[in-house]
Design a protein around this motif. Structure first.
Motif, short mmCIF file in Angstrom:
data_model
loop_
_atom_site.label_atom_id
_atom_site.label_comp_id
_atom_site.label_asym_id
_atom_site.label_seq_id
_atom_site.Cartn_x
_atom_site.Cartn_y
_atom_site.Cartn_z
N MET A 65 0.85 -1.18 0.00
CA MET A 65 0.00 0.00 0.00
C MET A 65 0.89 1.24 0.00
O MET A 65 1.90 1.28 0.68
N GLU A 66 0.51 2.21 -0.76
CA GLU A 66 1.24 3.47 -0.84
C GLU A 66 0.79 4.41 0.29
O GLU A 66 -0.31 4.27 0.83
N PHE A 67 1.64 5.39 0.60
CA PHE A 67 1.34 6.35 1.67
C PHE A 67 0.00 7.03 1.45
O PHE A 67 -0.83 7.11 2.37
N HIS A 68 -0.26 7.52 0.23
CA HIS A 68 -1.49 8.26 0.00
C HIS A 68 -2.73 7.37 0.19
O HIS A 68 -3.76 7.83 0.66
N GLU A 69 -2.61 6.10 -0.14
CA GLU A 69 -3.72 5.17 0.07
C GLU A 69 -3.95 4.93 1.56
O GLU A 69 -5.09 4.87 2.03
N ARG A 70 -2.86 4.79 2.28
CA ARG A 70 -2.95 4.58 3.74
C ARG A 70 -3.59 5.78 4.42
O ARG A 70 -4.42 5.63 5.32
N LEU A 71 -3.19 6.97 4.01
CA LEU A 71 -3.73 8.19 4.60
C LEU A 71 -5.24 8.26 4.40
O LEU A 71 -6.00 8.55 5.34
N LYS A 72 -5.69 7.98 3.20
CA LYS A 72 -7.12 8.00 2.91
C LYS A 72 -7.86 6.93 3.73
O LYS A 72 -8.94 7.18 4.26
N GLU A 73 -7.26 5.75 3.82
CA GLU A 73 -7.85 4.67 4.60
C GLU A 73 -8.02 5.07 6.06
O GLU A 73 -9.09 4.84 6.65
N LEU A 74 -7.00 5.65 6.65
CA LEU A 74 -7.06 6.07 8.05
C LEU A 74 -8.16 7.11 8.27
O LEU A 74 -8.92 7.03 9.24
N LEU A 112 5.15 6.44 12.74
CA LEU A 112 5.52 6.90 11.40
C LEU A 112 5.67 5.73 10.44
O LEU A 112 5.30 5.82 9.27
N ASP A 113 6.20 4.63 10.93
CA ASP A 113 6.35 3.44 10.08
C ASP A 113 4.98 2.96 9.59
O ASP A 113 4.81 2.62 8.42
N ASP A 114 4.02 2.91 10.48
CA ASP A 114 2.68 2.48 10.10
C ASP A 114 2.03 3.48 9.14
O ASP A 114 1.41 3.10 8.15
N LEU A 115 2.22 4.74 9.41
CA LEU A 115 1.65 5.79 8.56
C LEU A 115 2.21 5.74 7.14
O LEU A 115 1.49 5.87 6.16
N THR A 116 3.50 5.52 7.04
CA THR A 116 4.16 5.55 5.73
C THR A 116 4.27 4.18 5.07
O THR A 116 4.90 4.05 4.02
N CYS A 117 3.68 3.16 5.70
CA CYS A 117 3.69 1.79 5.16
C CYS A 117 5.11 1.26 5.03
O CYS A 117 5.44 0.53 4.10
N ARG A 118 5.94 1.64 5.97
CA ARG A 118 7.35 1.22 5.93
C ARG A 118 7.50 -0.16 6.55
O ARG A 118 7.02 -0.41 7.64
#
Length: 66
Positions: free
Chosen positions: A1-10, A58-64
């Motif tokens: 999952m990309e960062f922008h997708e994760r942000l929208k999901e959250l 931050l790791d969870d937010l950025t899908c790292r």
């Protein structure tokens, strides 16, 4: 999952609008929209504010992953 997708999901999981998240972290709605669309990357300060707002690392937010 990309960062922008994760942000929208959250955001959607919390039932929030883009405007609400933007106001909570102190940026414009348009700037936040660009994060979700993947056209702009947030600054370090904005990343920290987002992680704090969603109460995640931050790791969870950025899908790292390691």
């Amino acid at each position: 999952m990309e960062f922008h997708e994760r942000l929208k999901e959250l955001r959607k999981e919390k039932g929030l609008t883009q405007r609400q998240v933007a106001q909570a972290i102190g940026i414009t709605e348009r700037n936040y929209q660009r994060f979700e669309y993947g056209t702009n990357k947030p600054s370090y300060d904005a990343l920290l504010a987002l992680a704090d707002f969603f109460k995640i690392s931050l790791d969870d937010l950025t899908c790292r992953e390691f």
